[in-house]
Design a protein around this motif. Structure first.
Motif, mmCIF file in Angstrom:
data_model
loop_
_atom_site.group_PDB
_atom_site.id
_atom_site.type_symbol
_atom_site.label_atom_id
_atom_site.label_comp_id
_atom_site.label_asym_id
_atom_site.label_seq_id
_atom_site.Cartn_x
_atom_site.Cartn_y
_atom_site.Cartn_z
ATOM 1 N N MET A 37 0.847 -1.196 0.000
ATOM 2 C CA MET A 37 0.000 0.000 0.000
ATOM 3 C C MET A 37 0.882 1.245 0.000
ATOM 4 O O MET A 37 1.515 1.560 1.002
ATOM 5 C CB MET A 37 -0.917 0.013 1.229
ATOM 6 N N PRO A 38 0.970 1.959 -1.129
ATOM 7 C CA PRO A 38 1.820 3.153 -1.155
ATOM 8 C C PRO A 38 1.233 4.290 -0.326
ATOM 9 O O PRO A 38 0.020 4.488 -0.291
ATOM 10 C CB PRO A 38 1.860 3.517 -2.641
ATOM 11 N N ARG A 39 2.101 4.998 0.365
ATOM 12 C CA ARG A 39 1.708 6.212 1.083
ATOM 13 C C ARG A 39 2.218 7.398 0.280
ATOM 14 O O ARG A 39 3.401 7.490 -0.039
ATOM 15 C CB ARG A 39 2.278 6.219 2.494
ATOM 16 N N VAL A 40 1.318 8.300 -0.055
ATOM 17 C CA VAL A 40 1.638 9.403 -0.953
ATOM 18 C C VAL A 40 1.455 10.728 -0.230
ATOM 19 O O VAL A 40 0.451 10.939 0.461
ATOM 20 C CB VAL A 40 0.736 9.368 -2.212
ATOM 21 N N SER A 41 2.424 11.612 -0.390
ATOM 22 C CA SER A 41 2.331 12.967 0.150
ATOM 23 C C SER A 41 2.060 13.933 -1.000
ATOM 24 O O SER A 41 2.770 13.915 -2.014
ATOM 25 C CB SER A 41 3.633 13.348 0.860
ATOM 26 N N ILE A 42 1.026 14.746 -0.856
ATOM 27 C CA ILE A 42 0.624 15.693 -1.900
ATOM 28 C C ILE A 42 0.765 17.110 -1.356
ATOM 29 O O ILE A 42 0.202 17.444 -0.310
ATOM 30 C CB ILE A 42 -0.836 15.459 -2.332
ATOM 31 N N ASN A 43 1.519 17.925 -2.054
ATOM 32 C CA ASN A 43 1.665 19.334 -1.693
ATOM 33 C C ASN A 43 1.110 20.185 -2.828
ATOM 34 O O ASN A 43 1.619 20.138 -3.952
ATOM 35 C CB ASN A 43 3.135 19.681 -1.445
ATOM 36 N N HIS A 44 0.064 20.930 -2.521
ATOM 37 C CA HIS A 44 -0.611 21.748 -3.531
ATOM 38 C C HIS A 44 -0.492 23.210 -3.113
ATOM 39 O O HIS A 44 -1.014 23.613 -2.072
ATOM 40 C CB HIS A 44 -2.083 21.341 -3.632
ATOM 41 N N SER A 45 0.199 24.012 -3.929
ATOM 42 C CA SER A 45 0.401 25.428 -3.610
ATOM 43 C C SER A 45 -0.128 26.302 -4.738
ATOM 44 O O SER A 45 0.113 26.025 -5.917
ATOM 45 C CB SER A 45 1.887 25.728 -3.397
ATOM 46 N N THR A 46 -0.849 27.338 -4.360
ATOM 47 C CA THR A 46 -1.343 28.334 -5.308
ATOM 48 C C THR A 46 -1.062 29.716 -4.729
ATOM 49 O O THR A 46 -1.374 29.973 -3.561
ATOM 50 C CB THR A 46 -2.852 28.179 -5.555
ATOM 51 N N THR A 47 -0.479 30.598 -5.533
ATOM 52 C CA THR A 47 -0.164 31.949 -5.072
ATOM 53 C C THR A 47 -0.691 32.971 -6.074
ATOM 54 O O THR A 47 -0.464 32.841 -7.283
ATOM 55 C CB THR A 47 1.355 32.141 -4.905
ATOM 56 N N TYR A 48 -1.416 33.959 -5.557
ATOM 57 C CA TYR A 48 -1.899 35.082 -6.367
ATOM 58 C C TYR A 48 -1.143 36.334 -5.931
ATOM 59 O O TYR A 48 -0.995 36.598 -4.732
ATOM 60 C CB TYR A 48 -3.400 35.306 -6.157
ATOM 61 N N ARG A 49 -0.684 37.104 -6.902
ATOM 62 C CA ARG A 49 0.017 38.352 -6.600
ATOM 63 C C ARG A 49 -0.680 39.505 -7.312
ATOM 64 O O ARG A 49 -1.058 39.385 -8.481
ATOM 65 C CB ARG A 49 1.484 38.262 -7.026
ATOM 66 N N TYR A 50 -0.835 40.629 -6.589
ATOM 67 C CA TYR A 50 -1.541 41.790 -7.118
ATOM 68 C C TYR A 50 -0.606 42.998 -7.102
ATOM 69 O O TYR A 50 0.293 43.098 -6.259
ATOM 70 C CB TYR A 50 -2.791 42.075 -6.277
ATOM 71 N N SER A 51 -0.820 43.910 -8.020
ATOM 72 C CA SER A 51 0.065 45.076 -8.134
ATOM 73 C C SER A 51 -0.070 46.013 -6.940
ATOM 74 O O SER A 51 0.878 46.713 -6.578
ATOM 75 C CB SER A 51 -0.232 45.839 -9.434
ATOM 76 N N THR A 52 -1.250 46.036 -6.320
ATOM 77 C CA THR A 52 -1.479 46.840 -5.117
ATOM 78 C C THR A 52 -2.308 46.016 -4.142
ATOM 79 O O THR A 52 -2.980 45.051 -4.542
ATOM 80 C CB THR A 52 -2.243 48.141 -5.446
ATOM 81 N N PRO A 53 -2.286 46.350 -2.858
ATOM 82 C CA PRO A 53 -3.108 45.604 -1.895
ATOM 83 C C PRO A 53 -4.590 45.657 -2.275
ATOM 84 O O PRO A 53 -5.105 46.702 -2.685
ATOM 85 C CB PRO A 53 -2.837 46.328 -0.568
ATOM 86 N N VAL A 54 -5.267 44.535 -2.153
ATOM 87 C CA VAL A 54 -6.682 44.432 -2.501
ATOM 88 C C VAL A 54 -7.445 43.818 -1.336
ATOM 89 O O VAL A 54 -6.872 43.135 -0.481
ATOM 90 C CB VAL A 54 -6.894 43.572 -3.769
ATOM 91 N N ALA A 55 -8.749 44.080 -1.300
ATOM 92 C CA ALA A 55 -9.619 43.425 -0.323
ATOM 93 C C ALA A 55 -9.953 42.038 -0.865
ATOM 94 O O ALA A 55 -10.436 41.895 -1.991
ATOM 95 C CB ALA A 55 -10.887 44.246 -0.108
ATOM 96 N N LEU A 56 -9.677 41.030 -0.093
ATOM 97 C CA LEU A 56 -9.873 39.650 -0.533
ATOM 98 C C LEU A 56 -11.278 39.175 -0.181
ATOM 99 O O LEU A 56 -11.696 39.248 0.977
ATOM 100 C CB LEU A 56 -8.837 38.736 0.122
ATOM 101 N N GLY A 57 -11.998 38.703 -1.174
ATOM 102 C CA GLY A 57 -13.317 38.147 -0.934
ATOM 103 C C GLY A 57 -13.208 36.716 -0.434
ATOM 104 O O GLY A 57 -12.115 36.149 -0.336
ATOM 105 N N PRO A 58 -14.328 36.083 -0.109
ATOM 106 C CA PRO A 58 -14.305 34.692 0.351
ATOM 107 C C PRO A 58 -13.700 33.777 -0.715
ATOM 108 O O PRO A 58 -13.986 33.917 -1.905
ATOM 109 C CB PRO A 58 -15.785 34.368 0.590
ATOM 110 N N GLN A 59 -12.861 32.860 -0.285
ATOM 111 C CA GLN A 59 -12.216 31.900 -1.180
ATOM 112 C C GLN A 59 -12.756 30.506 -0.868
ATOM 113 O O GLN A 59 -12.647 30.022 0.259
ATOM 114 C CB GLN A 59 -10.695 31.928 -1.000
ATOM 115 N N ARG A 60 -13.330 29.852 -1.869
ATOM 116 C CA ARG A 60 -13.915 28.519 -1.694
ATOM 117 C C ARG A 60 -12.942 27.486 -2.248
ATOM 118 O O ARG A 60 -12.579 27.533 -3.425
ATOM 119 C CB ARG A 60 -15.261 28.444 -2.418
ATOM 120 N N MET A 61 -12.522 26.551 -1.408
ATOM 121 C CA MET A 61 -11.481 25.599 -1.795
ATOM 122 C C MET A 61 -11.942 24.166 -1.553
ATOM 123 O O MET A 61 -12.553 23.869 -0.527
ATOM 124 C CB MET A 61 -10.201 25.872 -0.992
ATOM 125 N N MET A 62 -11.632 23.304 -2.504
ATOM 126 C CA MET A 62 -11.916 21.872 -2.373
ATOM 127 C C MET A 62 -10.598 21.133 -2.561
ATOM 128 O O MET A 62 -10.272 20.663 -3.646
ATOM 129 C CB MET A 62 -12.972 21.442 -3.398
#
Length: 229
Positions: A1-26
């Motif tokens: 039985m293999p044991r698998v490690s999953i690393n999922h990274s997502t990065t958003y960059r904006y030119s100026t600070p912004v107000a972040l709305g709700p983020q829905r993640m699955m």
């Protein structure tokens, strides 16, 4: 039985600070008889309030809320799972569904709902004609029919990675003759629904230690496929 490690990274960059709305993640895998969740950790910067819920199909949904502005949003999910599925699985089919066409029970039909109904307009019946060509006779072996459709998609549509958001419609994929894995999945699912079968799209990761399969990059890549009930 293999044991698998999953690393999922997502990065958003904006030119100026912004107000972040709700983020829905699955991002939290759903446990099945072939997949056991050992550990899961979700990190978000800037600091967020995380509320967990489940959608109608039992998937875990994390919704992040923010009280500050930021020029960066970083999401990192770390998952450890045990896999017990065989490399070449055998898909048993219920006796009453081994031959196509077959009828779902009233309860199954209710539970499947729109998953057993076409999702895209096909006024001219082009997709219906395309998938009907795989039905050699009636009745016919259900698993063989599904394999033939899958092989037909693979043979007629060239794989091409796409970074753009969303999916192509099934007729668009047939006309273009190429698509990403999610476009393949949409075409296959819609073809199955056109035949009256319940089908849904699934997203996850390819377990490919060698990293030599079409569509992979490294030892693991995001992937989309279809489950047919």
């Amino acid at each position: 039985m293999p044991r698998v490690s999953i690393n999922h990274s997502t990065t958003y960059r904006y030119s100026t600070p912004v107000a972040l709305g709700p983020q829905r993640m699955m991002l939290r895998p759903r446990e099945t008889r072939d997949l056991r969740l050992i550990d899961f950790d979700l990190e978000i910067a800037p600091t967020a309030r995380i509320d967990w819920s489940n959608d109608v199909e039992g998937n875990a949904v994390a919704t992040a809320g923010f009280d500050c502005t930021s020029d960066t949003l970083a999401i990192h999910a770390r998952t450890i799972v045990d896999l017990s599925a065989p490399v070449w699985p055998v898909f048993p089919i219920a006796a009453n569904a081994s031959q196509y066409p077959f009828a779902y029970s009233a309860d199954d039909r209710t539970d499947l709902g729109t998953l057993a109904q076409p999702q895209y307009v096909d006024t001219a019946g082009r997709l219906a004609g395309w998938v009907e060509a795989f039905v050699m006779q009636r009745p016919t072996d259900t698993l063989s029919l599904l394999k033939d459709i899958a092989n037909g998609v693979s043979a007629q549509i060239a794989y091409q990675s796409r970074e753009t958001e969303g999916t192509q419609g099934p007729l668009e994929t047939l006309d273009r003759g190429w698509g990403s894995c999610r476009d393949f999945a949409v075409l296959f699912a819609e073809a199955a629904r056109t035949l009256g079968l319940g089908a849904r799209l699934v997203s996850g990761y390819l377990y490919d230690p060698a990293g030599d399969r079409v569509g992979t990059s490294g030892t693991g890549s995001t992937h989309a496929w279809v489950e047919v009930f």
